[in-house]
Design a protein around this motif. Sequence first.
Motif, PDB file in Angstrom:
ATOM      1  N   LEU A 116       0.839  -1.203   0.000  1.00  0.00           N
ATOM      2  CA  LEU A 116       0.000   0.000   0.000  1.00  0.00           C
ATOM      3  C   LEU A 116       0.874   1.252   0.000  1.00  0.00           C
ATOM      4  O   LEU A 116       0.665   2.176  -0.797  1.00  0.00           O
ATOM      5  N   PHE A 117       1.861   1.277   0.885  1.00  0.00           N
ATOM      6  CA  PHE A 117       2.718   2.462   0.970  1.00  0.00           C
ATOM      7  C   PHE A 117       3.551   2.633  -0.291  1.00  0.00           C
ATOM      8  O   PHE A 117       3.752   3.762  -0.756  1.00  0.00           O
ATOM      9  N   ARG A 118       4.012   1.549  -0.858  1.00  0.00           N
ATOM     10  CA  ARG A 118       4.766   1.630  -2.121  1.00  0.00           C
ATOM     11  C   ARG A 118       3.893   2.202  -3.226  1.00  0.00           C
ATOM     12  O   ARG A 118       4.323   3.078  -3.991  1.00  0.00           O
ATOM     13  N   HIS A 208      -7.681  -1.502   9.939  1.00  0.00           N
ATOM     14  CA  HIS A 208      -7.799  -2.950   9.872  1.00  0.00           C
ATOM     15  C   HIS A 208      -6.423  -3.595   9.699  1.00  0.00           C
ATOM     16  O   HIS A 208      -5.603  -3.120   8.915  1.00  0.00           O
ATOM     17  N   HIS A 209      -6.218  -4.674  10.417  1.00  0.00           N
ATOM     18  CA  HIS A 209      -4.983  -5.433  10.254  1.00  0.00           C
ATOM     19  C   HIS A 209      -5.019  -6.145   8.905  1.00  0.00           C
ATOM     20  O   HIS A 209      -6.056  -6.668   8.491  1.00  0.00           O
ATOM     21  N   PRO A 210      -3.876  -6.191   8.186  1.00  0.00           N
ATOM     22  CA  PRO A 210      -3.873  -6.819   6.857  1.00  0.00           C
ATOM     23  C   PRO A 210      -3.744  -8.333   6.868  1.00  0.00           C
ATOM     24  O   PRO A 210      -3.657  -8.953   5.797  1.00  0.00           O
ATOM     25  N   SER A 211      -3.748  -8.958   8.020  1.00  0.00           N
ATOM     26  CA  SER A 211      -3.582 -10.410   8.093  1.00  0.00           C
ATOM     27  C   SER A 211      -4.712 -11.141   7.372  1.00  0.00           C
ATOM     28  O   SER A 211      -5.883 -10.755   7.493  1.00  0.00           O
ATOM     29  N   PRO A 212      -4.398 -12.214   6.657  1.00  0.00           N
ATOM     30  CA  PRO A 212      -5.460 -13.026   6.035  1.00  0.00           C
ATOM     31  C   PRO A 212      -6.351 -13.699   7.071  1.00  0.00           C
ATOM     32  O   PRO A 212      -7.439 -14.174   6.728  1.00  0.00           O
ATOM     33  N   ALA A 213      -5.911 -13.746   8.345  1.00  0.00           N
ATOM     34  CA  ALA A 213      -6.764 -14.276   9.401  1.00  0.00           C
ATOM     35  C   ALA A 213      -7.909 -13.329   9.733  1.00  0.00           C
ATOM     36  O   ALA A 213      -8.869 -13.720  10.400  1.00  0.00           O
ATOM     37  N   ASN A 214      -7.803 -12.088   9.274  1.00  0.00           N
ATOM     38  CA  ASN A 214      -8.863 -11.095   9.456  1.00  0.00           C
ATOM     39  C   ASN A 214      -9.750 -11.130   8.211  1.00  0.00           C
ATOM     40  O   ASN A 214      -9.328 -10.698   7.137  1.00  0.00           O
ATOM     41  N   PRO A 215     -10.978 -11.659   8.305  1.00  0.00           N
ATOM     42  CA  PRO A 215     -11.814 -11.827   7.108  1.00  0.00           C
ATOM     43  C   PRO A 215     -11.988 -10.545   6.302  1.00  0.00           C
ATOM     44  O   PRO A 215     -11.969 -10.578   5.072  1.00  0.00           O
ATOM     45  N   ALA A 217      -9.902  -8.238   5.852  1.00  0.00           N
ATOM     46  CA  ALA A 217      -8.676  -7.895   5.127  1.00  0.00           C
ATOM     47  C   ALA A 217      -8.586  -8.603   3.777  1.00  0.00           C
ATOM     48  O   ALA A 217      -7.800  -8.193   2.914  1.00  0.00           O
ATOM     49  N   ASN A 218      -9.370  -9.641   3.609  1.00  0.00           N
ATOM     50  CA  ASN A 218      -9.327 -10.394   2.353  1.00  0.00           C
ATOM     51  C   ASN A 218     -10.296  -9.863   1.310  1.00  0.00           C
ATOM     52  O   ASN A 218     -10.409 -10.435   0.228  1.00  0.00           O
ATOM     53  N   ARG A 219     -10.961  -8.767   1.647  1.00  0.00           N
ATOM     54  CA  ARG A 219     -11.896  -8.143   0.704  1.00  0.00           C
ATOM     55  C   ARG A 219     -11.527  -6.670   0.559  1.00  0.00           C
ATOM     56  O   ARG A 219     -11.928  -5.840   1.370  1.00  0.00           O
ATOM     57  N   ASN A 220     -10.742  -6.347  -0.442  1.00  0.00           N
ATOM     58  CA  ASN A 220     -10.399  -4.947  -0.740  1.00  0.00           C
ATOM     59  C   ASN A 220      -9.763  -4.236   0.447  1.00  0.00           C
ATOM     60  O   ASN A 220     -10.170  -3.135   0.830  1.00  0.00           O
ATOM     61  N   TRP A 221      -8.722  -4.853   1.031  1.00  0.00           N
ATOM     62  CA  TRP A 221      -8.089  -4.281   2.218  1.00  0.00           C
ATOM     63  C   TRP A 221      -7.576  -2.865   1.949  1.00  0.00           C
ATOM     64  O   TRP A 221      -7.770  -1.977   2.767  1.00  0.00           O
ATOM     65  N   GLN A 222      -6.935  -2.634   0.813  1.00  0.00           N
ATOM     66  CA  GLN A 222      -6.408  -1.295   0.532  1.00  0.00           C
ATOM     67  C   GLN A 222      -7.508  -0.248   0.558  1.00  0.00           C
ATOM     68  O   GLN A 222      -7.344   0.816   1.160  1.00  0.00           O
ATOM     69  N   GLU A 223      -8.611  -0.531  -0.086  1.00  0.00           N
ATOM     70  CA  GLU A 223      -9.705   0.433  -0.140  1.00  0.00           C
ATOM     71  C   GLU A 223     -10.276   0.706   1.258  1.00  0.00           C
ATOM     72  O   GLU A 223     -10.591   1.851   1.612  1.00  0.00           O
ATOM     73  N   ILE A 224     -10.410  -0.366   2.053  1.00  0.00           N
ATOM     74  CA  ILE A 224     -10.914  -0.211   3.415  1.00  0.00           C
ATOM     75  C   ILE A 224      -9.999   0.687   4.232  1.00  0.00           C
ATOM     76  O   ILE A 224     -10.442   1.623   4.920  1.00  0.00           O
TER      77      ILE A 224
END
Length: 236
Positions: A116-118, A208-215, A217-224
């Motif tokens: 995201l930062f890149r 939101h934490h970007p971990s895949p364990a966080n449901p 985060a697996n749906r458009n994490w950057q936008e969230i």
Amino acid sequence: MNIVTLTEELGKDLGRLRFSPPVAYVYNPLTYAREPCFEYLRRYGSGRKEVLFVGMNPGPWGMAQTGVPFGEVCMVRDWLGIAGKVGRPEREHPRRPVDGFGCKRSEVSGRRLWGLFRDRFGSPEHFFARFFVLNYCPLLFLDKEGRNITPEKLRGGERDALLTVCDRALHRAVECLQPTRVIGIGSFAARQALRALADTAVQVGKIHHPSPANPAANRNWQEIVLAELESLDVKI
């Protein structure tokens, strides 16, 4: 005090702590991954920052390998431009080996966060001119099966001793970097930041934490996260 000296002292304080079952292994990348860890601090941790992002503690394929918070190997080496010698923990679980920059596993959380930062800043210099990233606790805890144990799941007295050390280190990091805002990456980091910084004027927020364990985060994490940062009045 600068961020390097602060981290040196944190490492000494953590080295005095002892942990009992269910903790069977403790990885401290401040020691065995010292070279890239302190290169990150020296290169990017100087000067005043607008915002300090704070994670919880290392993942087995991120900071545990590279010494850099959310330190997915490719992101650390290819975008941050950091590499270096990485040794091994004093005791190492066979299912969680430390291979340093030779690690073939990719930490999803680190790939998402630094990605995201890149994407937003292009170069790390542009990002670190305003921001910095630290982990609240630099230790990775594993049980005898090699499963992660988060700091909040430690035994009561051991947990309290660890949180006291890490609270003090975060407070000192804020004094050093002088951000106006601290953003916890996930709920645990945000809660601890609120506690550690209760006597300051620093504003504490959460993404939101970007971990895949966080449901989520697996749906458009950057936008969230971009929306969350906008609601916190943080422009990236």
